[in-house]
Design a protein around this motif. Structure first.
Motif, PDB file in Angstrom:
ATOM      1  N   UNK A  75      -4.502 -13.169 101.771  1.00  0.00           N
ATOM      2  CA  UNK A  75      -3.915 -14.102 102.715  1.00  0.00           C
ATOM      3  C   UNK A  75      -4.250 -13.661 104.129  1.00  0.00           C
ATOM      4  N   UNK A  76      -4.584 -14.624 104.968  1.00  0.00           N
ATOM      5  CA  UNK A  76      -4.866 -14.346 106.378  1.00  0.00           C
ATOM      6  C   UNK A  76      -3.782 -14.990 107.213  1.00  0.00           C
ATOM      7  N   UNK A  90      -3.282 -18.640 105.880  1.00  0.00           N
ATOM      8  CA  UNK A  90      -4.370 -19.226 105.108  1.00  0.00           C
ATOM      9  C   UNK A  90      -4.572 -18.423 103.833  1.00  0.00           C
ATOM     10  N   UNK A  91      -4.249 -18.999 102.669  1.00  0.00           N
ATOM     11  CA  UNK A  91      -4.475 -18.291 101.412  1.00  0.00           C
ATOM     12  C   UNK A  91      -5.930 -18.450 100.969  1.00  0.00           C
ATOM     13  N   UNK A  92      -6.420 -17.475 100.230  1.00  0.00           N
ATOM     14  CA  UNK A  92      -7.779 -17.515  99.697  1.00  0.00           C
ATOM     15  C   UNK A  92      -7.744 -17.029  98.257  1.00  0.00           C
ATOM     16  N   UNK A  93      -8.177 -17.875  97.355  1.00  0.00           N
ATOM     17  CA  UNK A  93      -8.269 -17.459  95.954  1.00  0.00           C
ATOM     18  C   UNK A  93      -9.604 -16.759  95.737  1.00  0.00           C
ATOM     19  N   UNK A 100     -13.273 -17.605  97.332  1.00  0.00           N
ATOM     20  CA  UNK A 100     -14.093 -16.545  97.936  1.00  0.00           C
ATOM     21  C   UNK A 100     -15.459 -16.495  97.268  1.00  0.00           C
ATOM     22  N   UNK A 101     -15.496 -16.675  95.964  1.00  0.00           N
ATOM     23  CA  UNK A 101     -16.770 -16.681  95.240  1.00  0.00           C
ATOM     24  C   UNK A 101     -17.636 -17.845  95.693  1.00  0.00           C
ATOM     25  N   UNK A 102     -17.049 -19.021  95.840  1.00  0.00           N
ATOM     26  CA  UNK A 102     -17.806 -20.187  96.309  1.00  0.00           C
ATOM     27  C   UNK A 102     -18.349 -19.950  97.718  1.00  0.00           C
ATOM     28  N   UNK A 103     -17.533 -19.378  98.591  1.00  0.00           N
ATOM     29  CA  UNK A 103     -18.000 -19.062  99.942  1.00  0.00           C
ATOM     30  C   UNK A 103     -19.115 -18.025  99.916  1.00  0.00           C
ATOM     31  N   UNK A 104     -18.999 -17.033  99.043  1.00  0.00           N
ATOM     32  CA  UNK A 104     -20.040 -15.999  98.977  1.00  0.00           C
ATOM     33  C   UNK A 104     -21.360 -16.595  98.513  1.00  0.00           C
ATOM     34  N   UNK A 130     -25.421  -8.134 110.146  1.00  0.00           N
ATOM     35  CA  UNK A 130     -24.282  -8.010 111.055  1.00  0.00           C
ATOM     36  C   UNK A 130     -23.392  -9.234 110.886  1.00  0.00           C
ATOM     37  N   UNK A 131     -22.088  -9.003 110.782  1.00  0.00           N
ATOM     38  CA  UNK A 131     -21.133 -10.098 110.616  1.00  0.00           C
ATOM     39  C   UNK A 131     -20.104  -9.999 111.726  1.00  0.00           C
ATOM     40  N   UNK A 132     -20.100 -11.006 112.571  1.00  0.00           N
ATOM     41  CA  UNK A 132     -19.187 -11.026 113.708  1.00  0.00           C
ATOM     42  C   UNK A 132     -18.429 -12.354 113.677  1.00  0.00           C
ATOM     43  N   UNK A 133     -17.437 -12.396 112.814  1.00  0.00           N
ATOM     44  CA  UNK A 133     -16.608 -13.583 112.625  1.00  0.00           C
ATOM     45  C   UNK A 133     -15.141 -13.189 112.723  1.00  0.00           C
ATOM     46  N   UNK A 134     -14.281 -14.139 113.069  1.00  0.00           N
ATOM     47  CA  UNK A 134     -12.852 -13.834 113.049  1.00  0.00           C
ATOM     48  C   UNK A 134     -12.413 -13.504 111.621  1.00  0.00           C
ATOM     49  N   UNK A 135     -11.351 -12.711 111.501  1.00  0.00           N
ATOM     50  CA  UNK A 135     -10.804 -12.410 110.177  1.00  0.00           C
ATOM     51  C   UNK A 135     -10.342 -13.707 109.536  1.00  0.00           C
ATOM     52  N   UNK A 136     -10.871 -13.994 108.367  1.00  0.00           N
ATOM     53  CA  UNK A 136     -10.517 -15.211 107.663  1.00  0.00           C
ATOM     54  C   UNK A 136     -11.447 -15.432 106.494  1.00  0.00           C
ATOM     55  N   UNK A 137     -11.297 -16.561 105.831  1.00  0.00           N
ATOM     56  CA  UNK A 137     -12.116 -16.839 104.653  1.00  0.00           C
ATOM     57  C   UNK A 137     -13.620 -16.795 104.907  1.00  0.00           C
ATOM     58  N   UNK A 138     -14.084 -17.287 106.047  1.00  0.00           N
ATOM     59  CA  UNK A 138     -15.528 -17.273 106.321  1.00  0.00           C
ATOM     60  C   UNK A 138     -16.062 -15.853 106.435  1.00  0.00           C
ATOM     61  N   UNK A 139     -15.269 -14.955 107.000  1.00  0.00           N
ATOM     62  CA  UNK A 139     -15.684 -13.550 107.074  1.00  0.00           C
ATOM     63  C   UNK A 139     -15.860 -12.981 105.667  1.00  0.00           C
ATOM     64  N   UNK A 140     -14.887 -13.244 104.796  1.00  0.00           N
ATOM     65  CA  UNK A 140     -14.959 -12.754 103.416  1.00  0.00           C
ATOM     66  C   UNK A 140     -16.179 -13.347 102.720  1.00  0.00           C
ATOM     67  N   UNK A 141     -16.433 -14.648 102.923  1.00  0.00           N
ATOM     68  CA  UNK A 141     -17.596 -15.287 102.319  1.00  0.00           C
ATOM     69  C   UNK A 141     -18.907 -14.678 102.790  1.00  0.00           C
ATOM     70  N   UNK A 142     -19.032 -14.449 104.093  1.00  0.00           N
ATOM     71  CA  UNK A 142     -20.258 -13.847 104.628  1.00  0.00           C
ATOM     72  C   UNK A 142     -20.426 -12.413 104.135  1.00  0.00           C
ATOM     73  N   UNK A 143     -19.332 -11.668 104.083  1.00  0.00           N
ATOM     74  CA  UNK A 143     -19.373 -10.283 103.617  1.00  0.00           C
ATOM     75  C   UNK A 143     -19.876 -10.221 102.170  1.00  0.00           C
TER      76      UNK A 143
END
Length: 142
Positions: A36-37, A44-47, A51-55, A73-86
């Motif tokens: 959760x973020x 914002x919850x993230x299942x 997260x798999x779909x974003x990745x 390099x990943x420079x995004x705010x903490x949130x679902x998009x950061x997790x997806x990019x990571x």
């Protein structure tokens, strides 16, 4: 007293599993909120499945420029998009290099240069910071 039993796929992947494999296992095992973020009062919850779909989305977007072993390099705010990019970088076998979104252009430039990033994922507001640093970063492909 009755014994407790777990039903369903194992929640723990093998000890030698990659982080991408761990996410695959978590997504297959459960539709529950994985993390959760919180930003102010907004939660914002993230299942794991989301997260798999974003990745997968981010891996597809990055695969043109990123090879296994490259740094992203990943420079995004903490949130679902950061997790997806990571996890998208992990799916490609790349090394994720998280950067603070609060850094100034000279700090971003130094980290990208020293870290040898082949690609960078940045928030739209940070685009100008990256553009300013790009001319001095010959190794940065995208």
């Amino acid at each position: 007293m009755p014994k407790s039993t777990l039903v369903g796929p194992p929640l723990l992947p093998p000890a030698d599993a990659t982080l991408s494999a761990c996410l695959e296992t978590a997504a297959a095992a459960s539709a529950f909120v994985w993390m959760t973020f919180r930003l102010g009062k907004q939660v914002t919850p993230l299942t794991a499945r989301a997260a798999l779909a974003l990745s997968r989305h981010w891996a597809a977007a990055l695969e043109r420029w990123v090879q296994p072993g490259d740094r992203v390099a990943i420079c995004l705010p903490n949130g679902p998009e950061f997790v997806g990019a990571l996890f998208g970088a992990f799916r490609l076998g790349a090394v994720a290099v998280p950067l603070s979104e609060l850094w100034r252009s000279h700090e971003v430039r130094a980290y990208l240069d020293n870290g040898g990033a082949a690609a960078a994922v940045v928030d739209g507001e940070l685009g100008p910071v990256l553009d300013e640093a790009r001319s001095e970063l010959p190794g940065l492909r995208e």
